[in-house]
Design a protein around this motif. Structure first.
Motif, PDB file in Angstrom:
ATOM      1  N   LEU A 154       0.754  -1.218   0.041  1.00 17.96           N
ATOM      2  CA  LEU A 154       0.011  -0.045  -0.057  1.00 17.96           C
ATOM      3  C   LEU A 154       0.986   1.169   0.111  1.00 17.96           C
ATOM      4  N   VAL A 155       0.759   2.066  -1.103  1.00 20.10           N
ATOM      5  CA  VAL A 155       1.563   3.218  -1.164  1.00 20.10           C
ATOM      6  C   VAL A 155       0.646   4.486  -1.169  1.00 20.10           C
ATOM      7  N   GLN A 156       1.252   5.426  -0.638  1.00 17.04           N
ATOM      8  CA  GLN A 156       0.661   6.847  -0.618  1.00 17.04           C
ATOM      9  C   GLN A 156       1.586   8.203  -0.456  1.00 17.04           C
TER      10      GLN A 156
ATOM     11  N   ASN B  96      -1.395   2.058  -5.430  1.00 16.14           N
ATOM     12  CA  ASN B  96      -0.886   3.573  -5.354  1.00 16.14           C
ATOM     13  C   ASN B  96      -2.081   4.532  -4.897  1.00 16.14           C
ATOM     14  N   ALA B  97      -2.208   4.789  -3.766  1.00 17.90           N
ATOM     15  CA  ALA B  97      -3.421   5.710  -3.439  1.00 17.90           C
ATOM     16  C   ALA B  97      -3.224   7.167  -3.550  1.00 17.90           C
ATOM     17  N   LEU B  98      -4.198   7.850  -3.958  1.00 21.61           N
ATOM     18  CA  LEU B  98      -4.057   9.254  -4.161  1.00 21.61           C
ATOM     19  C   LEU B  98      -3.795  10.127  -2.902  1.00 21.61           C
TER      20      LEU B  98
ATOM     21  N   GLU C  75     -10.517   5.186   2.508  1.00 25.43           N
ATOM     22  CA  GLU C  75      -9.941   4.430   1.293  1.00 25.43           C
ATOM     23  C   GLU C  75      -8.888   3.632   1.636  1.00 25.43           C
ATOM     24  N   LEU C  76      -8.019   3.909   2.438  1.00 22.68           N
ATOM     25  CA  LEU C  76      -6.605   3.262   2.638  1.00 22.68           C
ATOM     26  C   LEU C  76      -7.066   2.020   3.449  1.00 22.68           C
ATOM     27  N   LEU C  77      -7.982   2.061   4.468  1.00 21.50           N
ATOM     28  CA  LEU C  77      -8.131   0.730   4.938  1.00 21.50           C
ATOM     29  C   LEU C  77      -9.087  -0.297   3.986  1.00 21.50           C
ATOM     30  N   SER C  78      -9.799   0.434   3.270  1.00 21.69           N
ATOM     31  CA  SER C  78     -10.470  -0.318   2.067  1.00 21.69           C
ATOM     32  C   SER C  78      -9.710  -1.232   1.326  1.00 21.69           C
TER      33      SER C  78
ATOM     34  N   PHE D  32      -2.208  -2.591  -9.055  1.00 17.38           N
ATOM     35  CA  PHE D  32      -3.650  -2.311  -8.980  1.00 17.38           C
ATOM     36  C   PHE D  32      -3.985  -0.665  -9.279  1.00 17.38           C
ATOM     37  N   GLN D  33      -4.697  -0.414 -10.200  1.00 14.20           N
ATOM     38  CA  GLN D  33      -5.081   0.877 -10.387  1.00 14.20           C
ATOM     39  C   GLN D  33      -6.466   1.137  -9.788  1.00 14.20           C
ATOM     40  N   LEU D  34      -6.958   2.320  -9.567  1.00 11.42           N
ATOM     41  CA  LEU D  34      -8.077   2.571  -8.785  1.00 11.42           C
ATOM     42  C   LEU D  34      -9.396   2.962  -9.765  1.00 11.42           C
ATOM     43  N   SER D  35     -10.457   2.323  -9.320  1.00 15.46           N
ATOM     44  CA  SER D  35     -11.649   2.646 -10.090  1.00 15.46           C
ATOM     45  C   SER D  35     -12.179   3.951  -9.580  1.00 15.46           C
ATOM     46  N   GLY D  36     -12.966   4.427 -10.291  1.00 18.85           N
ATOM     47  CA  GLY D  36     -13.600   5.733  -9.772  1.00 18.85           C
ATOM     48  C   GLY D  36     -14.509   5.648  -8.738  1.00 18.85           C
ATOM     49  N   GLY D  37     -15.088   4.423  -8.490  1.00 19.17           N
ATOM     50  CA  GLY D  37     -15.845   3.895  -7.543  1.00 19.17           C
ATOM     51  C   GLY D  37     -17.305   4.088  -8.024  1.00 19.17           C
ATOM     52  N   SER D  38     -17.875   2.787  -7.995  1.00 24.34           N
ATOM     53  CA  SER D  38     -19.297   2.719  -8.324  1.00 24.34           C
ATOM     54  C   SER D  38     -20.184   1.672  -7.539  1.00 24.34           C
ATOM     55  N   THR D  39     -19.817   1.279  -6.679  1.00 21.92           N
ATOM     56  CA  THR D  39     -20.600   0.057  -5.927  1.00 21.92           C
ATOM     57  C   THR D  39     -20.359   0.295  -4.365  1.00 21.92           C
ATOM     58  N   GLY D  40     -20.129   1.393  -3.887  1.00 17.79           N
ATOM     59  CA  GLY D  40     -20.124   1.522  -2.414  1.00 17.79           C
ATOM     60  C   GLY D  40     -18.800   1.314  -1.683  1.00 17.79           C
ATOM     61  N   THR D  41     -17.686   0.767  -2.164  1.00 19.16           N
ATOM     62  CA  THR D  41     -16.498   0.593  -1.816  1.00 19.16           C
ATOM     63  C   THR D  41     -15.605   0.577  -3.006  1.00 19.16           C
ATOM     64  N   PRO D  42     -14.274   1.145  -2.558  1.00 23.58           N
ATOM     65  CA  PRO D  42     -13.319   1.576  -3.697  1.00 23.58           C
ATOM     66  C   PRO D  42     -12.842  -0.005  -4.304  1.00 23.58           C
TER      67      PRO D  42
END
Length: 562
Positions: free
Chosen positions: A79-81, A104-106, A113-116, A203-213
């Protein structure tokens, strides 16, 4: 051990290899390919520091070697930020060289988000910036309520490395990259083992469409092809000086063509701490920046300042705009006011990328969001019944291709909803197509808010609000905004006396990122429903568009606007 992902069918995989799209080469090739004179060229400019391609390669080698000696193995996750600094790329390539798979978290992502992300990947390693507000109060994670305490308690981290930390054992700076030129070629500083170029790179990050990242597994093959093809379409070469002003991990700034494309072409990435003109205009003048990637709200700030700045912006050749739809009126101002060409980019972290071409006619550049970059990008535009729309009409965009993923990580139920039997992915975007094949974005079919390029999942915010003891129900919808494109509004059923300030404080305590905070909170006594009993969000959106709530549908007790 390896991270499992949904593979492409054998016939498509064979076709993509036969056409040269997939070459079974690692993503690290974008920096290791440079030899001789090009190896000495400047890869990154970060403040007063300059990093050659040789330095970037050796620094990432050294970090990868050090991590392996501390137990990190191929197939482990991280997990990188990190902020927009050269260290982001050193860490990125080092983890690839270890065979580790990072998220790679923003930098604006919060604890939620990070915990998810951590819960999904169970990382062995976290790499964080000590200056981040979430880390600073307790960098050792000794308090269980600190971010590191929560991460360690929930997923059992093996090691945490902190940027700008004083203690050598936990300090990225301790790996001696403060001076990017002062390196030796010691063999004991090189990682062991070969990279599995057929596997998941990160892993790339989704824009979010289902309640959890949601996490998007990107393989070396598909992502490197995306980068190569972007470089070809955009015509990048070693003279490119690219301003990385948006978050470095974002798919746009990483690969479209982004920093990885610039590295592949042998150009230079110039790091900017933020995308505002006060930061970026002096960097453009100082480093003779030729390319920049922006989202529409940032472009409007640049345009507003361009006529008043003393900075010399004449080196700018191309400004790319993506992340959200750009209005034609703003698009038309770019050549005249910034003195450069505009390229519109409509892409997604899940894969498909569309570009207007640099030789397109003005109407196409100003009014469309481009066309697919690969000959094997397959596009379907369907109506709600799943039938193709008539030419020129709007419908939902479905796609598959050599760099569009085949499934979110550990999300079988969601994947069953967004992929059809042939592997086409439902993007949730409503588009129309011109006779020349260019796409025009018309909106979203998914319950998602595009706030200046930052995607906000309405259900995610609703779920957090629902955890407040005084909230009975919440419905979050988009409202139009001239600057951001969309902002968010939360219609809330709550106990009498509930205050918007208290809800915002609650959301922050739960770690929700600032950009996901509702811009407007409307307390109501009831919410309109559809014939089947669902909340009628369309009516709520129409209410906001009229700028005067429909009191019969949603009686308002009080309204607070941020």
């Amino acid at each position: 051990m390896s991270v499992v992902h949904t593979p492409w069918p054998d016939d498509l995989a064979a076709a993509y290899r036969a056409k040269g799209y997939w070459r079974d080469e690692p993503l690290t090739d974008v920096i290791t390919r440079h030899k001789g004179e090009t190896a000495a060229a400047t890869a990154i400019l970060c403040g007063e520091r300059a990093f050659s391609y040789t330095a970037l390669d050796r620094l990432s080698d050294r970090l990868a070697w050090a991590l392996q000696r501390r137990g990190l193995r191929a197939g482990d996750t991280a997990l990188v930020q990190l902020p927009n600094r050269a260290e982001f790329y050193v860490v990125f390539f080092a983890l690839l060289k270890c065979g580790a798979v990072p998220v790679n978290a923003l930098n604006n992502h919060g604890a939620f988000e990070l915990l998810s992300y951590a819960g999904q990947i169970e990382p062995r390693l976290a790499v964080l910036w000590r200056g981040h507000a979430l880390v600073e109060p307790d960098p050792r994670g000794e308090r269980p309520d600190s971010l590191l305490g929560q991460l360690g308690g929930s997923v059992g981290l093996n090691r945490v490395l902190l940027l700008d930390e004083a203690a050598d054992d936990d300090c990225l700076d301790g790996f001696a990259w403060a001076d990017g030129a002062a390196l030796d070629a010691a063999e004991d500083g090189r990682p062991e083992g070969a990279i599995d170029a057929k596997g998941v790179a990160f892993f790339q990050l989704s824009g979010g469409s289902t309640g959890t990242p949601k996490l998007i597994p990107r393989t070396h093959n598909d992502y490197l092809y995306s980068v190569r093809q972007s470089v070809e379409v955009c015509g990048l070469d070693a003279t490119c000086r690219f301003l990385c002003a948006l978050p470095a991990p974002h798919n746009f700034t990483l690969s479209s063509p982004g920093a990885l494309g610039v590295f592949l072409a042998g150009g230079t990435v110039v790091m900017a701490g933020d995308p505002g003109p006060a930061t970026c205009f002096p960097l453009i003048e100082r480093h003779r920046v030729t390319w920049a990637a922006l989202v529409p709200p940032v472009l409007t700030l640049w345009l507003a300042e361009a006529g008043h700045t003393a900075a010399d912006l004449s080196s700018l050749e191309v400004v790319q705009v993506g992340g959200a739809k750009l209005s034609a009126s703003f698009a038309e101002r770019v050549p005249a006011e910034l003195g450069c060409r505009l390229q519109q980019v409509f892409g997604m972290a899940e894969g498909l990328v569309n570009y207007t071409r640099l030789d397109d006619d003005p109407w196409t550049v100003f009014n469309t969001q481009g066309r697919p970059m690969s000959p094997d990008d397959e596009i379907r535009i369907l109506d709600p019944s799943g039938h193709p729309v008539a030419p020129g009409e709007a419908g939902e965009l479905w796609t598959r291709g050599p760099y569009t993923f085949r499934g979110y990580y550990k999300a079988d139920l969601h994947n069953a909803r967004v992929f059809d039997a042939e592997g086409f992915y439902s993007s949730g975007d409503l588009v129309s197509r011109t006779p020349e094949g260019n796409l025009i974005v018309c909106g979203r079919s998914k319950d998602q808010i595009n706030r200046g390029g930052e995607k906000i999942d309405a259900q995610e915010v609703e779920d957090v609000l629902a955890g407040h003891a005084q909230v009975n129900f919440a419905a979050v919808v988009a409202m139009p905004d001239a600057l951001m494109g969309e902002r968010s509004c939360a219609f809330v059923l709550a106990a009498p006396g509930t205050k918007a300030s208290g809800l915002r404080r609650f959301l922050r305590e739960r770690g929700l990122a600032d950009y996901k905070m509702p811009d407007k909170i409307v307390f109501v006594d009831s919410l309109p429903k559809t014939a089947v009993g669902k909340i009628d969000k369309q009516l709520l959106r129409e209410t906001l568009k009229r700028e005067q709530p429909d009191l019969n549908a949603a009686p308002v007790r009080s309204t607070v606007t941020a």
